[in-house]
Write a protein that holds these residues in place. Structure first.
Motif, PDB file in Angstrom:
ATOM      1  N   ARG A 170       0.830  -1.214   0.000  1.00 31.40           N
ATOM      2  CA  ARG A 170       0.000   0.000   0.000  1.00 31.40           C
ATOM      3  C   ARG A 170       0.859   1.258   0.000  1.00 31.40           C
ATOM      4  N   GLY A 171       2.020   1.179   0.670  1.00 32.93           N
ATOM      5  CA  GLY A 171       2.939   2.310   0.637  1.00 32.93           C
ATOM      6  C   GLY A 171       3.468   2.557  -0.763  1.00 32.93           C
ATOM      7  N   GLY A 172       3.760   1.475  -1.496  1.00 31.13           N
ATOM      8  CA  GLY A 172       4.199   1.632  -2.882  1.00 31.13           C
ATOM      9  C   GLY A 172       3.117   2.220  -3.750  1.00 31.13           C
ATOM     10  N   VAL A 173       1.884   1.802  -3.520  1.00 30.72           N
ATOM     11  CA  VAL A 173       0.752   2.361  -4.273  1.00 30.72           C
ATOM     12  C   VAL A 173       0.625   3.851  -3.992  1.00 30.72           C
ATOM     13  N   ARG A 174       0.739   4.232  -2.727  1.00 30.25           N
ATOM     14  CA  ARG A 174       0.636   5.662  -2.381  1.00 30.25           C
ATOM     15  C   ARG A 174       1.744   6.476  -3.055  1.00 30.25           C
ATOM     16  N   ARG A 175       2.944   5.926  -3.111  1.00 32.36           N
ATOM     17  CA  ARG A 175       4.055   6.639  -3.745  1.00 32.36           C
ATOM     18  C   ARG A 175       3.786   6.863  -5.237  1.00 32.36           C
ATOM     19  N   VAL A 176       3.232   5.841  -5.884  1.00 26.24           N
ATOM     20  CA  VAL A 176       2.897   5.986  -7.301  1.00 26.24           C
ATOM     21  C   VAL A 176       1.764   6.992  -7.489  1.00 26.24           C
ATOM     22  N   LEU A 177       0.758   6.928  -6.648  1.00 27.80           N
ATOM     23  CA  LEU A 177      -0.351   7.885  -6.743  1.00 27.80           C
ATOM     24  C   LEU A 177       0.144   9.315  -6.552  1.00 27.80           C
ATOM     25  N   ASP A 178       1.085   9.500  -5.634  1.00 28.35           N
ATOM     26  CA  ASP A 178       1.698  10.822  -5.452  1.00 28.35           C
ATOM     27  C   ASP A 178       2.347  11.283  -6.748  1.00 28.35           C
ATOM     28  N   GLY A 179       3.070  10.364  -7.389  1.00 26.93           N
ATOM     29  CA  GLY A 179       3.760  10.709  -8.631  1.00 26.93           C
ATOM     30  C   GLY A 179       2.810  11.051  -9.753  1.00 26.93           C
ATOM     31  N   TRP A 180       1.740  10.281  -9.878  1.00 32.08           N
ATOM     32  CA  TRP A 180       0.753  10.562 -10.919  1.00 32.08           C
ATOM     33  C   TRP A 180       0.165  11.962 -10.741  1.00 32.08           C
ATOM     34  N   TYR A 181      -0.232  12.263  -9.525  1.00 28.98           N
ATOM     35  CA  TYR A 181      -0.864  13.557  -9.272  1.00 28.98           C
ATOM     36  C   TYR A 181       0.108  14.704  -9.530  1.00 28.98           C
ATOM     37  N   ALA A 182       1.331  14.577  -9.004  1.00 31.02           N
ATOM     38  CA  ALA A 182       2.304  15.658  -9.173  1.00 31.02           C
ATOM     39  C   ALA A 182       2.594  15.895 -10.647  1.00 31.02           C
ATOM     40  N   TRP A 183       2.783  14.833 -11.380  1.00 33.96           N
ATOM     41  CA  TRP A 183       3.049  14.976 -12.821  1.00 33.96           C
ATOM     42  C   TRP A 183       1.865  15.638 -13.525  1.00 33.96           C
ATOM     43  N   ALA A 184       0.648  15.156 -13.254  1.00 36.31           N
ATOM     44  CA  ALA A 184      -0.530  15.683 -13.933  1.00 36.31           C
ATOM     45  C   ALA A 184      -0.729  17.165 -13.671  1.00 36.31           C
ATOM     46  N   VAL A 185      -0.548  17.598 -12.421  1.00 42.94           N
ATOM     47  CA  VAL A 185      -0.733  19.007 -12.097  1.00 42.94           C
ATOM     48  C   VAL A 185       0.330  19.867 -12.776  1.00 42.94           C
ATOM     49  N   HIS A 186       1.508  19.312 -12.965  1.00 43.92           N
ATOM     50  CA  HIS A 186       2.575  20.087 -13.602  1.00 43.92           C
ATOM     51  C   HIS A 186       2.483  20.102 -15.127  1.00 43.92           C
TER      52      HIS A 186
END
Length: 364
Positions: free
Chosen positions: A307-323
């Motif tokens: 679940r921690g790995g999933v959260r890290r990926v979700l963080d990355g998706w969001y950060a990339w998309a907003v940028h």
């Protein structure tokens, strides 16, 4: 990833555009991979070696376009080696997008389809059997396949190649509308745009670069599909808002604003307002959609490490998309440069490497 922006005051536009989307500075992650500058130089050297960019103008433009800097927003924990490898894949997505424009503007859609078929075969074979001394996109993709296949799981690779095939099919559908001058329905457009955008591939690349395990049971769950779709629409519809005037000038109907204008029977200004409101609504749903993905991972019984790995990926998706919209609003960005290209003409960010294009010698 293809559009352009018809504005002159970039700094003013950034703040006003993000506000119109319901985004303030506190919602924009600031971290990125620490090796971004080094990885950018590695990607540039690699692209030059395979004849994808050449000459001072394209090299200078590659620096301005800053593909690696954008990708790095989604991979703040990446090593230099991983950031270089997966940023090379990320750059290939733009190179392929440029070949699509070159093909349409020069009447060579058949050559683009042949290129897609060749790339598809290379992906399925994992780069084996391809000419290691060649140039162009096939040789470059084969090189990436050979270096990527050993460091990713079979599940990841199968998902990645399936997403690539979806991109190829959607790009052909886009080309058909551009060549025939037809406007897709809103429903057809949304599906086609999501698949042609390469966002699914970008998310695969971020996952691999961040070394986060994202089980297929979660990745293909209704919650994750909804979240990915919302992030995808957010990145593509903001792109379309910024590029609507160039797309209209080029008779390219594959733009959310133009599709809404046609479907709603309204003027351009009203369609822009509708699309902006839709983006604002989308952004407002992201936090809840993400929470559902995390709840799904818990409900399926995955332990805290997964679940921690999933959260890290979700963080990355969001950060990339907003940028993504921020990258297009930056000075000397891809969209700004495209706006300087005359209508009916493809930008020269990359060499023409279609199968019947100019042959470029491989840099030693």
């Amino acid at each position: 990833m293809r559009k352009a922006i018809g504005v002159t005051r970039v700094e003013d536009l950034r703040d006003s555009a993000m506000r119109s989307f319901g985004i303030d500075d506190s919602q924009i992650p600031t971290s990125r991979a620490r090796f971004t500058a080094e990885a950018h130089e590695n990607v540039k050297e690699w692209a030059s070696r395979f004849g994808l960019i050449s000459g001072p103008d394209q090299l200078r433009a590659f620096d301005d376009l800053a593909y690696t800097a954008l990708f790095a927003r989604g991979c703040p924990h990446a090593t230099l080696e991983d950031l270089t490898l997966f940023s090379q894949w990320f750059a290939v997505l733009f190179f392929l997008d440029d070949q699509q424009d070159i093909a349409v503007f020069t009447g060579r859609s058949g050559s683009f389809a042949a290129l897609q078929d060749e790339l598809g075969d290379i992906l399925l074979q994992g780069g084996t059997g391809a000419n290691e001394d060649g140039i162009g996109l096939p040789a470059a993709v084969a090189d990436l396949c050979r270096r990527t296949r050993p460091v990713v799981s079979d599940r990841w690779w199968n998902r990645f190649t399936a997403h690539a095939e979806s991109v190829f099919a959607a790009q052909r559908a886009e080309n058909r509308h551009r060549l025939e001058g037809t406007v897709p329905s809103v429903g057809e457009f949304i599906t086609m745009r999501r698949e042609a955008s390469t966002v699914e591939i970008c998310f695969d690349l971020i996952e691999a670069c961040e070394r986060g395990r994202f089980p297929n049971a979660v990745r293909y769950s209704p919650a994750a599909r909804d979240y990915v779709a919302a992030l995808n629409d957010f990145t593509t519809w903001t792109n379309d808002l910024f590029g609507v005037e160039r797309d209209a000038a080029n008779a390219d109907p594959n733009n959310y604003v133009l599709v809404r204008q046609h479907a709603d029977g309204c003027d351009r200004q009203h369609a822009v307002k509708t699309a902006t409101e839709d983006v604002r609504r989308l952004f407002g749903t992201l936090a809840e959609l993400r929470r559902r993905v995390e709840d799904t991972a818990f409900a399926l019984g995955f332990d805290e490490e997964v679940r921690g790995g999933v959260r890290r990926v979700l963080d990355g998706w969001y950060a990339w998309a907003v940028h993504v919209p921020l990258s297009y609003l930056a000075e000397n960005s891809r969209l700004i440069k495209m706006d300087e290209v005359p209508s009916g003409t493809p930008p020269r960010f990359t060499e023409d490497v279609l199968p019947d294009g100019r042959v470029v010698e491989r840099t030693p």
